[in-house]
Motif scaffolding. Structure first.
Motif, PDB file in Angstrom:
ATOM      1  N   VAL A 155     -37.967 -24.851  13.973  1.00 53.12           N
ATOM      2  CA  VAL A 155     -37.482 -25.684  12.873  1.00 53.12           C
ATOM      3  C   VAL A 155     -38.678 -26.121  12.025  1.00 53.12           C
ATOM      4  O   VAL A 155     -39.611 -26.748  12.533  1.00 53.12           O
ATOM      5  CB  VAL A 155     -36.717 -26.921  13.382  1.00 53.12           C
ATOM      6  CG1 VAL A 155     -36.327 -27.823  12.215  1.00 53.12           C
ATOM      7  CG2 VAL A 155     -35.476 -26.494  14.163  1.00 53.12           C
ATOM      8  N   VAL A 156     -38.662 -25.724  10.755  1.00 52.50           N
ATOM      9  CA  VAL A 156     -39.688 -26.135   9.796  1.00 52.50           C
ATOM     10  C   VAL A 156     -38.995 -27.034   8.775  1.00 52.50           C
ATOM     11  O   VAL A 156     -38.151 -26.561   8.016  1.00 52.50           O
ATOM     12  CB  VAL A 156     -40.318 -24.910   9.083  1.00 52.50           C
ATOM     13  CG1 VAL A 156     -41.315 -25.364   8.023  1.00 52.50           C
ATOM     14  CG2 VAL A 156     -40.988 -23.984  10.090  1.00 52.50           C
ATOM     15  N   GLU A 157     -39.325 -28.312   8.784  1.00 56.06           N
ATOM     16  CA  GLU A 157     -38.652 -29.236   7.863  1.00 56.06           C
ATOM     17  C   GLU A 157     -39.296 -29.185   6.484  1.00 56.06           C
ATOM     18  O   GLU A 157     -40.515 -29.281   6.367  1.00 56.06           O
ATOM     19  CB  GLU A 157     -38.782 -30.674   8.370  1.00 56.06           C
ATOM     20  CG  GLU A 157     -38.066 -30.962   9.655  1.00 56.06           C
ATOM     21  CD  GLU A 157     -38.506 -32.315  10.184  1.00 56.06           C
ATOM     22  OE1 GLU A 157     -38.158 -33.336   9.580  1.00 56.06           O
ATOM     23  OE2 GLU A 157     -39.224 -32.343  11.201  1.00 56.06           O
ATOM     24  N   ASP A 158     -38.471 -29.075   5.460  1.00 52.63           N
ATOM     25  CA  ASP A 158     -38.948 -29.252   4.096  1.00 52.63           C
ATOM     26  C   ASP A 158     -38.773 -30.729   3.751  1.00 52.63           C
ATOM     27  O   ASP A 158     -37.682 -31.181   3.403  1.00 52.63           O
ATOM     28  CB  ASP A 158     -38.170 -28.356   3.123  1.00 52.63           C
ATOM     29  CG  ASP A 158     -38.686 -28.488   1.685  1.00 52.63           C
ATOM     30  OD1 ASP A 158     -39.281 -29.524   1.361  1.00 52.63           O
ATOM     31  OD2 ASP A 158     -38.464 -27.551   0.882  1.00 52.63           O
ATOM     32  N   ALA A 159     -39.881 -31.466   3.902  1.00 46.18           N
ATOM     33  CA  ALA A 159     -39.868 -32.912   3.641  1.00 46.18           C
ATOM     34  C   ALA A 159     -40.546 -33.228   2.312  1.00 46.18           C
ATOM     35  O   ALA A 159     -41.117 -34.297   2.131  1.00 46.18           O
ATOM     36  CB  ALA A 159     -40.544 -33.650   4.790  1.00 46.18           C
ATOM     37  N   CYS A 160     -40.461 -32.275   1.378  1.00 46.58           N
ATOM     38  CA  CYS A 160     -41.140 -32.461   0.092  1.00 46.58           C
ATOM     39  C   CYS A 160     -40.562 -33.638  -0.699  1.00 46.58           C
ATOM     40  O   CYS A 160     -41.241 -34.204  -1.547  1.00 46.58           O
ATOM     41  CB  CYS A 160     -41.057 -31.181  -0.737  1.00 46.58           C
ATOM     42  SG  CYS A 160     -42.114 -29.872  -0.093  1.00 46.58           S
ATOM     43  N   GLN A 161     -39.289 -33.982  -0.439  1.00 44.19           N
ATOM     44  CA  GLN A 161     -38.670 -35.074  -1.200  1.00 44.19           C
ATOM     45  C   GLN A 161     -38.457 -36.318  -0.340  1.00 44.19           C
ATOM     46  O   GLN A 161     -37.885 -37.295  -0.811  1.00 44.19           O
ATOM     47  CB  GLN A 161     -37.314 -34.608  -1.762  1.00 44.19           C
ATOM     48  CG  GLN A 161     -37.447 -33.387  -2.669  1.00 44.19           C
ATOM     49  CD  GLN A 161     -36.156 -33.021  -3.390  1.00 44.19           C
ATOM     50  OE1 GLN A 161     -35.123 -33.653  -3.196  1.00 44.19           O
ATOM     51  NE2 GLN A 161     -36.219 -32.003  -4.238  1.00 44.19           N
ATOM     52  N   SER A 162     -38.878 -36.280   0.924  1.00 50.44           N
ATOM     53  CA  SER A 162     -38.415 -37.326   1.848  1.00 50.44           C
ATOM     54  C   SER A 162     -39.519 -38.059   2.587  1.00 50.44           C
ATOM     55  O   SER A 162     -39.246 -38.731   3.581  1.00 50.44           O
ATOM     56  CB  SER A 162     -37.464 -36.684   2.871  1.00 50.44           C
ATOM     57  OG  SER A 162     -38.154 -35.683   3.603  1.00 50.44           O
ATOM     58  N   ILE A 163     -40.755 -37.958   2.115  1.00 49.30           N
ATOM     59  CA  ILE A 163     -41.829 -38.613   2.866  1.00 49.30           C
ATOM     60  C   ILE A 163     -41.558 -40.122   2.956  1.00 49.30           C
ATOM     61  O   ILE A 163     -41.140 -40.737   1.972  1.00 49.30           O
ATOM     62  CB  ILE A 163     -43.225 -38.311   2.256  1.00 49.30           C
ATOM     63  CG1 ILE A 163     -44.324 -38.713   3.236  1.00 49.30           C
ATOM     64  CG2 ILE A 163     -43.420 -38.975   0.896  1.00 49.30           C
ATOM     65  CD1 ILE A 163     -45.673 -38.091   2.939  1.00 49.30           C
ATOM     66  N   GLY A 164     -41.738 -40.658   4.138  1.00 50.33           N
ATOM     67  CA  GLY A 164     -41.516 -42.095   4.344  1.00 50.33           C
ATOM     68  C   GLY A 164     -40.127 -42.407   4.871  1.00 50.33           C
ATOM     69  O   GLY A 164     -39.872 -43.509   5.350  1.00 50.33           O
ATOM     70  N   SER A 165     -39.223 -41.426   4.795  1.00 48.11           N
ATOM     71  CA  SER A 165     -37.878 -41.637   5.326  1.00 48.11           C
ATOM     72  C   SER A 165     -37.934 -41.536   6.852  1.00 48.11           C
ATOM     73  O   SER A 165     -38.720 -40.780   7.406  1.00 48.11           O
ATOM     74  CB  SER A 165     -36.965 -40.574   4.724  1.00 48.11           C
ATOM     75  OG  SER A 165     -35.775 -40.492   5.447  1.00 48.11           O
TER      76      SER A 165
END
Ligand SMILES: *Cc1c(COP(=O)(O)O)cnc(C)c1O
Length: 374
Positions: A155-165
């Motif tokens: 699983v590779v998460e795309d957290a480009c829009q979600s940092i800090g969540s």
């Protein structure tokens, strides 16, 4: 009233100008432009903030995804599953690496990967899932990790829009976005929730071996200078960007609170009409509102956007075309109608200005303009 923008980076900068300028000046004075102390300092600060073992700073979010997939040792023909309603980067790197992108539908409520669609897409060739935490809210990671474990997938998460969540697992564990799967990726593009003054990105992992491999790949596949163990790329966060990010990271929680405040203001007004569907918020994830995205219900989107634009209010459509209908990604496996939720969303979503500097006056003006138009 200040001019309303989708993202107001000028007003944000004004508040941290002295610290940012001092940090940049320090880089110039020491001429440590690449791999300087600032990059190491920011890396350590971010590792602490995210409570993750390794942060690997890279050139941008797209590179972060590419390096992550390179490190997993996938072979041409291996399938990588990603949602069809998202920014293009994920499918792009999968295609560039000669892997096979397999797209799946999303949930109407959360915009994130749909679990049934995901389960159905798994074949013996599937090697990885790249969930995207779209608009700032985590996908259903507990279930995604379960499915991945069952089928032995990365699983590779795309957290480009979600940092800090932050995501809360059913056992009460709270984990930062991007730190749940084997690898997480983020972008520091200027308009992202933690943005620099150019391009930037980072990879997160708790796996020592993958961290060492990705650090090497990001630097020409080199561990010992001029000895190249694997094929790599040149993708580095530069020191000036790290200096900016180091200052902004200190305010990230305040930035998130400001976005949540603006979202709550929007929600209070827009929940009074059934012509607008406000963003769903999951119990198990905080929402950091990279975007504030409404679903229009029987409202002419083009007319509404024109009305807002005429009043000096920008509004955008993220995203107007799902991946499987993009020209570059035409594929005999997919046709219009295959992913009805994503297709419906691309026809009814509208994002309003969302950033850390929205004033009550601006929020009032925007909400009134929307309500009078619908
Ligand atoms: C911004 C973004 C990227 C790419 O980041 P860059 O730094 O622009 O390369 C990838 N995925 C998602 C979901 C994004 O929003």
């Amino acid at each position: 009233m200040k001019k309303i923008q989708m993202v107001d980076l000028t007003s944000q900068y004004e508040k941290i100008r002295n610290e940012v300028n001092a940090g940049i000046q320090e880089v110039i004075d020491t001429t440590t432009f690449i791999k300087g102390g600032k990059v190491n300092d920011f890396q350590a600060d971010l590792e602490k903030y995210l409570e993750v073992k390794h942060v690997i700073p890279v050139g941008n979010g797209t590179d972060a995804l590419q390096i992550a997939l390179m490190a997993l040792g996938l072979k041409p023909g291996d399938e990588v599953i990603t949602p069809t309603f998202t920014f293009i980067a994920t499918a792009e790197v999968v295609a560039l690496l000669g892997l096979t992108p397999v797209v799946v539908d999303v949930d109407f409520d959360t915009f994130n990967i749909n679990l049934d669609s995901l389960r159905k897409a798994i074949t013996p060739k599937t090697k990885a899932i790249v969930p995207v935490h779209l608009f700032g809210q985590n996908a259903d990671m507990e279930e995604i990790l379960k499915i991945a474990k069952e089928h032995n997938l990365f699983v590779v998460e795309d957290a480009c829009q979600s940092i800090g969540s932050v995501y809360t697992f059913s056992d009460g564990r709270k984990v930062h976005s991007g730190c749940m799967g084997e690898i997480g990726c983020t972008s520091f593009f200027p308009s992202k929730n933690l943005g620099c003054f150019g391009d930037g990105g980072a990879i997160f992992t708790n796996n020592d071996e993958l961290a060492a491999k990705m650090r090497a790949i990001a630097n020409h596949g080199m561990v010992v200078r001029y000895y190249h163990d694997v094929v790599g790329v040149n993708s580095r966060l530069d020191s000036i960007q790290a200096a900016v990010l180091q200052v902004k990271l200190r305010s990230l929680n305040d930035y998130i609170a400001a976005r949540q405040h603006a979202a709550a203001y929007y929600n209070a007004v827009f929940s009074t009409t059934d012509k607008l569907i406000i963003p769903a918020e999951n119990e198990n994830s905080t929402h950091v509102f990279h975007q504030y995205t409404l679903k229009l219900n029987g409202v002419d989107r083009a007319a509404l956007i024109k009305h807002l634009n005429d009043k000096g209010i920008p509004a955008m459509v993220y995203y107007p075309v799902p991946l499987h209908l993009q020209k570059a990604y035409q594929d005999a496996r997919y046709k219009a109608g295959d992913f009805p939720v994503a297709e419906k969303l691309s026809n009814c979503v509208m994002s309003l200005p969302m950033h850390t500097e929205l004033s009550e006056e601006q929020l009032k003006y925007i909400t009134e303009a929307v309500m009078e138009a619908i």
